[in-house]
Each structure stands twice: as C-alpha cells, then as structure tokens.
Design a protein around this motif. Structure first.
Motif, PDB file in Angstrom:
ATOM      1  N   GLN A  30     -40.382 -21.462 -44.424  1.00 26.40           N
ATOM      2  CA  GLN A  30     -41.659 -21.410 -45.145  1.00 26.40           C
ATOM      3  C   GLN A  30     -42.042 -19.977 -45.472  1.00 26.40           C
ATOM      4  OE1 GLN A  30     -44.304 -23.577 -42.602  1.00 26.40           O
ATOM      5  NE2 GLN A  30     -43.815 -25.552 -43.582  1.00 26.40           N
ATOM      6  N   ALA A  31     -41.785 -19.055 -44.568  1.00 22.64           N
ATOM      7  CA  ALA A  31     -42.116 -17.645 -44.812  1.00 22.64           C
ATOM      8  C   ALA A  31     -41.272 -17.102 -45.965  1.00 22.64           C
ATOM      9  CB  ALA A  31     -41.886 -16.821 -43.556  1.00 22.64           C
ATOM     10  N   SER A  91     -22.278 -13.190 -22.530  1.00 22.24           N
ATOM     11  CA  SER A  91     -21.708 -14.470 -22.143  1.00 22.24           C
ATOM     12  C   SER A  91     -22.225 -15.571 -23.056  1.00 22.24           C
ATOM     13  CB  SER A  91     -22.032 -14.791 -20.691  1.00 22.24           C
ATOM     14  OG  SER A  91     -23.412 -14.996 -20.542  1.00 22.24           O
ATOM     15  N   PRO A  92     -21.456 -16.618 -23.272  1.00 20.10           N
ATOM     16  CA  PRO A  92     -21.851 -17.677 -24.203  1.00 20.10           C
ATOM     17  C   PRO A  92     -23.150 -18.375 -23.845  1.00 20.10           C
ATOM     18  CG  PRO A  92     -19.557 -17.909 -23.587  1.00 20.10           C
ATOM     19  CD  PRO A  92     -20.131 -16.830 -22.740  1.00 20.10           C
ATOM     20  N   GLY A  93     -23.520 -18.404 -22.604  1.00 22.33           N
ATOM     21  CA  GLY A  93     -24.758 -19.064 -22.208  1.00 22.33           C
ATOM     22  C   GLY A  93     -26.012 -18.305 -22.594  1.00 22.33           C
ATOM     23  N   GLU A  94     -25.873 -17.067 -23.047  1.00 20.63           N
ATOM     24  CA  GLU A  94     -27.029 -16.253 -23.384  1.00 20.63           C
ATOM     25  C   GLU A  94     -27.509 -16.424 -24.815  1.00 20.63           C
ATOM     26  OE1 GLU A  94     -26.121 -12.244 -22.450  1.00 20.63           O
ATOM     27  OE2 GLU A  94     -25.878 -12.631 -20.327  1.00 20.63           O
ATOM     28  N   GLU A  95     -26.908 -17.323 -25.558  1.00 17.63           N
ATOM     29  CA  GLU A  95     -27.334 -17.534 -26.930  1.00 17.63           C
ATOM     30  C   GLU A  95     -28.749 -18.119 -26.944  1.00 17.63           C
ATOM     31  OE1 GLU A  95     -24.602 -19.968 -29.043  1.00 17.63           O
ATOM     32  OE2 GLU A  95     -22.896 -18.835 -28.344  1.00 17.63           O
ATOM     33  N   GLU A  96     -29.607 -17.560 -27.788  1.00 22.39           N
ATOM     34  CA  GLU A  96     -30.972 -18.057 -27.867  1.00 22.39           C
ATOM     35  C   GLU A  96     -31.027 -19.213 -28.853  1.00 22.39           C
ATOM     36  OE1 GLU A  96     -35.291 -16.440 -29.312  1.00 22.39           O
ATOM     37  OE2 GLU A  96     -33.945 -15.050 -28.301  1.00 22.39           O
ATOM     38  N   ASP A 132     -39.395 -25.806 -35.039  1.00 24.66           N
ATOM     39  CA  ASP A 132     -40.577 -25.104 -35.554  1.00 24.66           C
ATOM     40  C   ASP A 132     -40.240 -23.668 -35.957  1.00 24.66           C
ATOM     41  OD1 ASP A 132     -42.194 -27.340 -35.202  1.00 24.66           O
ATOM     42  OD2 ASP A 132     -42.698 -26.766 -33.131  1.00 24.66           O
ATOM     43  N   ASP A 133     -39.362 -23.003 -35.200  1.00 19.29           N
ATOM     44  CA  ASP A 133     -38.953 -21.642 -35.549  1.00 19.29           C
ATOM     45  C   ASP A 133     -38.235 -21.617 -36.900  1.00 19.29           C
ATOM     46  OD1 ASP A 133     -39.947 -20.732 -33.143  1.00 19.29           O
ATOM     47  OD2 ASP A 133     -37.989 -20.795 -32.136  1.00 19.29           O
TER      48      ASP A 133
END
Length: 71
Positions: free
Chosen positions: A63-64, A46-51, A56-57
């Motif tokens: 940077q990595a 479902s569309p609401g499950e997008e992380e 900072d992430d």
C-alpha cells in the motif's frame, strides 16, 4: 516451518551458502577445528534467524508503494 527446520532454507542463494557452510564446518571438525557453523555462514547467519514478514507487514508495504506514486 517443519520443512524448513528439517531441510534448510528455501531460497537458492541461501541454500547454496548453507550447504557450503555445512561442508566447511564438517571439514573443520574432522581436522580438529573448534569453529561453529555460524562462523562459515558469511552472509546470512544461521537459517533460523530469518525474520518472517506477517501478512499485515506485506500489505502495508504494498500500500505504501502504490500510494507514494500517486501525487
């Protein structure tokens, strides 16, 4: 976030799947089916499950990638 909750996802690929899933869900419901909307969202759930990625992430990821190429 209110826009996404009202109109759906922003990605065109996810949006296409989302609309197709809604059409199939409505056809299923009209014909007496008992399936849920999530049953038709094959790739994305479902569309609401997008992380959501935090700033900072994303910064840590960038940077990595820049430091891994410098040896």
């Amino acid at each position: 976030m209110a826009y996404r909750a009202k109109y759906g996802p922003l990605s065109m690929q996810i949006r296409s799947e989302w609309y197709a899933a809604h059409q199939m869900f409505h056809l299923n419901t009209i014909n007496g089916g008992k399936a849920e909307l999530e049953d038709f969202l094959v790739f994305s759930g479902s569309p609401g499950e997008e992380e959501e990625a935090s700033f900072d992430d994303v910064l840590g990821y960038l940077q990595a990638n820049t430091t891994s190429g410098q040896e």
